[in-house]
Design a protein around this motif. Structure first.
Motif: not given
Length: 342
Positions: A200-209, A248-259, A261-268
């Motif tokens: 399971a992917v739990r650390d938001p800082h490790t997600v590249h794309a 880019g944008r900073k977006v709040r997302v639920p990477l797991a149910p009820g949890s 985190t803030t993700m920074e978006i460089a490209e969409v």
């Protein structure tokens, strides 16, 4: 649509809904008792609605045997070796295909549905959510699922009327002297950590794309990153590519149910049907939310989205058509040929 046998296949993932996220988030635990109850209701409803046989995937928890205990009817648990891993689902789906099963009911999360699609790419599927990030499967009661599966398996309701081809991310990995093909039914993520661990992917800082073919704001997990920036529905063509990073944008997302985190978006970047995108370099690939395959610094991953996934059976539409054709009447208990819906 006439079949020589009306066979319903049922897969229940004993590990779904029990991973490490239950220890660190408020994610729901799906117990064995709950799964046994769903499967038992599905079996009873399948026979009630015209199934001649039910095939079950075995597992180390003996969920299939417990669910079918005492039910009258032609019930068979597949004779297959068990690994206690996702490969049991892949093997069972392949055996269902060989046995000419008319409809498959799969209990699990996104990963379970993906494994069914690997074992049987064209599976006529009812995916019941009992996992963690349930983007691909839906909350369907076992009774309704079993009845719909039987109507489709028997040909009483034609699959071409109630089945709809789902999307998938088609993936090709070229790494040094090896080339691999794979797929995801929801999303493919590129992770900056080579440790598989509990998958399971739990650390938001490790997600590249992330490349997602289904991304809704109501989803949970990696696809929710795209879903809260550029939503893409289950039945819309194409998908979306999101690259994480500063600027880019900073977006709040639920990477797991009820949890959250803030993700920074460089490209969409929206992706059309069949549009290819390639990323090179060292990464860990996560398929439908689960880390699975490391790629070296020499590797290149190419992906595109196409509508060649499993055939998802619309349970409600199936039951509506059955009702309109009087298939629930006592006189139609064995679903005569003149009642069939094409």
């Amino acid at each position: 649509m006439t079949r020589t046998a009306s066979i319903v296949g049922i897969i229940v993932n004993p590990n779904a809904g029990k991973d490490i996220r239950r220890l660190v988030t408020p994610a729901t635990h799906t117990s064995d008792v709950t799964k046994v109850g769903i499967v038992r209701r599905a079996i009873v409803a399948a026979f009630e609605s015209g199934a001649s046989k039910v095939l079950l995937m075995p597992d180390n928890h003996r969920l299939a045997e417990r669910a079918s205990d005492g039910i009258k009817g032609d019930i068979e648990v597949l004779d297959m070796p068990l690994s206690g891993s996702r490969f049991d689902t892949i093997t069972a789906a392949h055996l269902f295909c060989q046995a000419q099963v008319g409809a498959v009911i799969a209990l699990g999360g996104d990963g379970t549905s993906r494994d069914v699609a690997i074992g049987w790419p064209d599976a006529p599927l009812i995916a019941i959510s009992t996992g963690t990030n349930n983007v691909f499967p839906s909350a369907i009661d076992g009774t309704s699922a079993g009845a719909a599966a039987a109507f489709v398996a028997s040909g009483a309701v034609c699959l071409s009327v109630v089945g709809r081809r789902s999307k998938k991310v088609v993936i090709k990995i070229d790494d040094r002297d090896k080339s691999l093909d794979d797929l995801a039914l929801v999303d493919l993520a590129f992770i900056n950590s080579m440790f598989v661990g509990a998958r399971a992917v739990r650390d938001p800082h490790t997600v590249h794309a992330v490349i997602a073919c289904v991304a809704t704001p109501a989803s949970t997990g990696l696809s929710s990153i795209a879903g809260r920036i550029h939503p893409v529905g289950r039945w819309e063509t194409g998908g979306v590519f999101v690259r994480l990073g500063a600027g880019g944008r900073k977006v709040r997302v639920p990477l797991a149910p009820g949890s959250f985190t803030t993700m920074e978006i460089a490209e969409v970047r929206p992706l059309g049907e069949g549009e290819k995108i390639s990323l090179s370099g060292k990464t860990m690939l996560a398929f439908d939310g689960e880390r699975d395959l490391p790629v070296s610094e020499f590797g290149t991953v190419t992906a595109h989205i196409e509508t060649t996934g499993p055939l998802l059976i619309d349970v409600e539409r199936t039951l509506v058509l059955a009702a309109q054709a009087l298939m629930f009447d006592e006189t139609a208990r064995h679903i005569s040929e003149e009642n069939h819906v094409y």
